[in-house]
Design an enzyme around this catalytic site. Structure first.
Site, PDB file in Angstrom:
ATOM      1  N   ASP A 315      -2.442  -0.310   8.323  1.00 32.62           N
ATOM      2  CA  ASP A 315      -3.196   0.771   7.906  1.00 32.62           C
ATOM      3  C   ASP A 315      -4.066   1.272   8.630  1.00 32.62           C
ATOM      4  OD1 ASP A 315      -4.150   2.582   5.585  1.00 32.62           O
ATOM      5  OD2 ASP A 315      -5.634   1.011   5.212  1.00 32.62           O
ATOM      6  N   ASP A 613      -5.834  -3.084   3.403  1.00 30.62           N
ATOM      7  CA  ASP A 613      -6.950  -3.353   2.580  1.00 30.62           C
ATOM      8  C   ASP A 613      -6.903  -2.690   1.114  1.00 30.62           C
ATOM      9  OD1 ASP A 613      -7.541  -0.946   3.283  1.00 30.62           O
ATOM     10  OD2 ASP A 613      -9.776  -1.276   3.890  1.00 30.62           O
ATOM     11  N   ASP A 617      -1.604  -0.421  -0.111  1.00 29.69           N
ATOM     12  CA  ASP A 617      -0.902  -1.143   0.912  1.00 29.69           C
ATOM     13  C   ASP A 617      -0.229  -2.279   0.276  1.00 29.69           C
ATOM     14  OD1 ASP A 617      -2.020   0.162   3.058  1.00 29.69           O
ATOM     15  OD2 ASP A 617      -4.054  -1.005   2.898  1.00 29.69           O
TER      16      ASP A 617
END
Length: 880
Positions: A315, A613, A617
């Site tokens: 990410d 996080d 995700d």
């Protein structure tokens, strides 16, 4: 107001109770933590454990209680060690979650009251204000300057401006639904009222949580390889036992019962009984080492997963970047200034051409900095030695810039009192603040360049065109661009009046802002690439912003290298796999598309690690072979889905995890090689003895003593071996590579044939020299212990000579080898050891002969390393 039966006075208490019963509490699904008993039971799910259990049952059938007790003991020890380690890791993760009890302001029975977020039901009227977390999915009914941080769902680092009057088409992407506020997101600015249309699993975050719980996930690489290995061992044992049994019955005419005893001994010798405990210890050691470097392991078998991965899909927001907007460039007076520092903390400076700015240049930028602090609603100040902030990220970034130029909001407001202001609205595209300056009212404006430029006075079209070009250049490089201007305002303007739209302003300059990379991330990505690991960046951000960050990371250079979610929508599965082979940056990607990308990478043969996080995700974290969640700023859902948790939220820590994962796998291979090669040597001795009609060289109890005690101690000590060096300089192992690759097979066969052949020859010679069976077995048992003591040095490296590795470098291993030998010496002298193991004292002269024979394994394996080194060197020279 009819949505979900909502009314201006809110729901009645009776309706709330009825809906709470119908829809359930407003909470996310969560997997219950595994009990200690369940964790212990997990330690027995291994084919190797099953084989050991069968050997124990066979020992009970033939009446060898000591054999069964030995095997049962190792099974229990393995379960206790592995279970304790996994339970501790699970407790660490639970402690990280820091459960947050959210409160919500709702309208019920005609009044506003505060309740637990879990009590919010569909149809509740919910009030939002700056700083609160949205308790449910809300259809907004009224908004006043509302901006919401949706980064945990979309990955967008900038807050989204909301508008209750906005109506969009069906199928509008999540990040563009301006009349919705979604559960879990944080209100950055403004106020609003909305009706709850989704709670619990009916919210966007709830549906993602269900996806996480439903996903099966990928197996860690070590599990895959150990399953292959265990199947191979099981097949080999069955084939060997049947073959030896047939040889004994058909050729040498042994009794069936006698051959059954031989088969049990053969099974005991072939199975490396100490392997489960040694592997558990090796992984536990790696877990402790990783924890020291900021990586918390939730599943023991996932320890070496990072070392095995060939692809890291990361990410962007909050993982690669700080999730804190930072001004990086200023354009003012035709000059370009660079701004250093990361994040909101004003720790940096303004530079020009790589040097600090002069006092004169700083004076020229003061007017721009004054606009930054006066036209601002945020707060940034020191508290107990640390910087704290509140408000819109853009405003905080501007305050940070002003601090670097020596201005503070408090001081400027004291000198220039605020008289009135125009708040930022999406339709307006600018904000203005009116202040008194020396008895004169002036206006300070910030906003979108195209809007602010239209409010300015221009001496010529060429001057305007030059300013527009500057703004375009910044935007094209991925910056969020703001124009800052000031000018005259109507005199006598009071706080109660509606201020007019500013005009005739003077442009002071542009600032370019971006969510910067975390410190050390650029080097971490480079280290991953040097280690042969592909790095992807997957984000919900705009492609231009993604490209700017990717350039900084060295992942992409041109727009063509960025694949958007819209492009992914048009691809078939086969085409998607082709894209995953060439692309490194994916922008405007939805959580579902991220999940599909991970699946495509797995189909393409990658061992995939996913980092993240946010809730967005979590499905991909669960689908990956190894999920790596952020511990400090990550969401509970993300941590639930992951096998590893980064405690400091720094992508750079992953490189440390990769290194420790590779060291863990190296040590696992060393332990396997030690135990399997010595076990195979015992198998060679038994097979040769049966073939030529000799008595059993070692009894089952003696074999267990070698495998579990003397060799087991050394195997566990070998698990603590430090890294050899150059761990990150080699590419990752091919995903299809077996634990027993060509090098391991060569080394195992050579060691087994050497020790087994020399041991069989020594046993046959002792019998021929008139030694009794018990004495010959006693001598052979000592020889095998000496073999193990010397062979442990060969196991420390697959390529480097044992003479190059100081024993003092690994004191635990040295102590383990000495301890194993002393333990056997004690067993030779104690009556209990003599009775159980059939040992006796060996004369010093025989000790010398047996030690000389044991040194043969050192000579043979050193020659093997030398030959391979010469061949590899010749191949490298030939490739030049």
């Amino acid at each position: 107001m009819t949505a979900m039966g909502a009314r201006p006075e809110g729901l009645h208490s009776a309706e709330v109770r009825e809906r709470l019963e119908r829809y359930g509490p407003n909470q996310l699904p969560r997997q219950p933590p595994p009990s200690l008993l369940r964790i212990l039971a997990r330690q027995f799910r291994s084919p190797l454990i099953y084989i050991l259990a069968l050997a124990a049952v066979a020992s009970l059938v033939i009446g060898d209680l000591s054999d069964a007790a030995f095997i049962g003991a190792v099974l229990a020890i393995n379960a206790l060690i592995g279970g304790w380690q996994e339970w501790r890791a699970e407790q660490s993760t639970r402690a990280l979650q820091q459960l947050l009890y959210i409160r919500a302001a709702v309208q019920r029975d005609g009044e506003v009251r505060e309740v637990d977020a879990e009590e919010v039901v569909p149809g509740d009227l919910v009030w939002l204000e700056s700083g609160v977390r949205v308790p449910a999915d809300l259809r907004l009914l009224m908004t006043s300057g509302l901006e919401v941080d949706e980064s945990l769902l979309t990955g967008e680092s900038l807050p989204v401006v909301k508008d209750a009057s906005w109506i969009g088409p069906e199928g509008t992407p999540l990040g563009d639904r301006r009349n919705m506020a979604h559960a879990g997101c944080i209100v950055v600015r403004g106020r609003a009222q909305g009706v709850a249309v989704g709670t619990g699993t009916s919210t966007v975050v709830g549906r993602l949580a269900l996806d996480v719980l439903a996903a099966g996930g990928g197996k860690p690489p070590l599990i895959v390889r150990m399953e292959r290995f265990n199947r191979m061992v099981a097949i080999a044992i069955v084939v060997a036992a049947v073959t030896v049994g047939l040889l004994g019955v058909l050729i040498h005419h042994h009794q069936l019962t006698e051959m059954f005893l031989f088969a049990v001994a053969l099974t005991v010798s072939a199975i490396p009984e100490g392997l489960p405990a040694a592997l558990t210890v090796a992984l536990s050691v790696a877990t402790t080492r990783m924890a020291r470097r900021g990586v918390i392991v939730r599943r023991l078998a996932a320890v070496e997963g990072l070392g095995s991965c060939t692809l890291i899909a990361s990410d962007k927001t909050g993982t690669l970047t700080c999730n804190e907007l930072t001004v990086r460039e200023i354009r003012a007076g035709g000059l370009v200034y660079e701004v250093t520092g990361q994040g909101f903390a004003p720790e940096g400076e303004v530079r020009r051409g790589g040097r600090p700015i002069t006092a004169e240049e700083q004076g020229q930028l003061v007017a721009l900095a004054r606009v930054a602090v006066l036209c601002n609603e945020a707060d940034l100040h020191l508290r107990d030695g640390s910087w704290v902030w509140r408000g819109d990220p853009t405003d905080v970034a501007l305050l940070s810039l002003a601090h670097k130029l020596g201005l503070t909001r408090e001081a400027e407001l004291a000198r220039h009192p605020q008289l009135n202001h125009i708040p930022f609205e999406p339709e307006r595209q600018f904000a203005a603040s009116y202040h008194e300056e020396g008895g004169v009212v002036r206006v300070f404006v910030k906003g979108a360049p195209e809007r602010v430029l239209g409010l300015c006075a221009w001496p010529s079209e060429a001057t305007l065109a030059a300013a527009q070009q500057e703004a375009s250049d910044l935007a094209a490089r991925g910056f969020r661009v703001l124009a800052l201007a000031e000018g005259p305002a109507p005199q006598g303007l009071g706080p109660a009046e509606v201020p007019p739209e500013p005009s005739g302003l003077s442009l002071l300059g542009f600032v370019g802002m971006i969510d910067p990379l975390r410190p050390g991330v650029r080097e971490a990505v480079a280290a991953c690439q040097a280690a042969g690991i592909t790095v992807w960046m997957i984000t919900g951000d705009h492609p231009v912003t993604a490209l700017a960050i990717a350039r900084d990371l060295g992942l992409a250079e041109t727009p063509e290298q960025v694949v958007t979610g819209a492009q992914l929508e048009q691809l078939a599965d086969s085409d998607l796999e082709q894209v995953t082979r060439r692309a490194r940056v994916f922008a405007r990607v939805t959580p579902r598309q991220k999940l599909e990308l991970v699946r495509a990478a797995r189909r393409a043969g990658h061992f995939v690690a996913v980092t993240g996080d946010g809730v967005n995700d979590a499905p991909a974290l669960r689908e990956a072979h190894i999920g790596v969640a952020m511990g400090r700023g990550g969401t509970d859902v993300a941590r639930e889905a992951a096998e590893l948790v980064i405690s400091d939220d720094n992508f750079a820590t992953i490189v440390a995890g990769i290194e420790e994962g590779r060291v863990a796998y190296d040590n696992v291979r060393k332990v396997i090689y030690l135990l399997v090669s010595t076990g195979a040597a015992e198998l060679v001795m038994v097979a040769l003895a049966v073939t030529v009609g000799l008595p059993l060289p070692l009894t089952a109890v003696q074999l267990l003593w070698l495998n579990l005690v003397t060799n087991g101690i050394q195997g566990i000590a070998l698990a603590f071996e430090p890294k050899e060096g150059g761990v990150l300089d080699r590419p990752p192992r091919p995903p299809q590579e077996r634990i027993f690759n060509r090098l391991m097979v060569e080394r195992t066969l050579l060691a087994a044939l050497t020790m087994g052949g020399v041991g069989f020859g020594a046993f046959r010679w002792m019998l021929a020299a008139g030694w009794g069976e018990a004495a010959a077995r006693n001598g052979l048992l000592l020889l095998m212990v000496l073999f193990e003591n010397i062979h442990i040095g060969n196991c420390r490296s697959e390529t480097r000579s044992a003479l190059q590795l100081s024993p003092l470098r690994s004191p635990l291993l040295l102590g383990g080898a000495i301890g194993a030998l002393l333990l056997h010496v004690v067993a030779m002298h104690l009556p209990l050891g003599q009775r159980v193991l059939g040992t006796s004292v060996v004369p010093l002269f025989d000790w010398a002969i047996l030690l000389g024979l044991a040194l043969s394994i050192f000579v043979v394996m050193e020659l093997h390393k030398l030959v391979r080194s010469l061949i590899a060197g010749a191949a490298r020279r030939g490739g030049r």
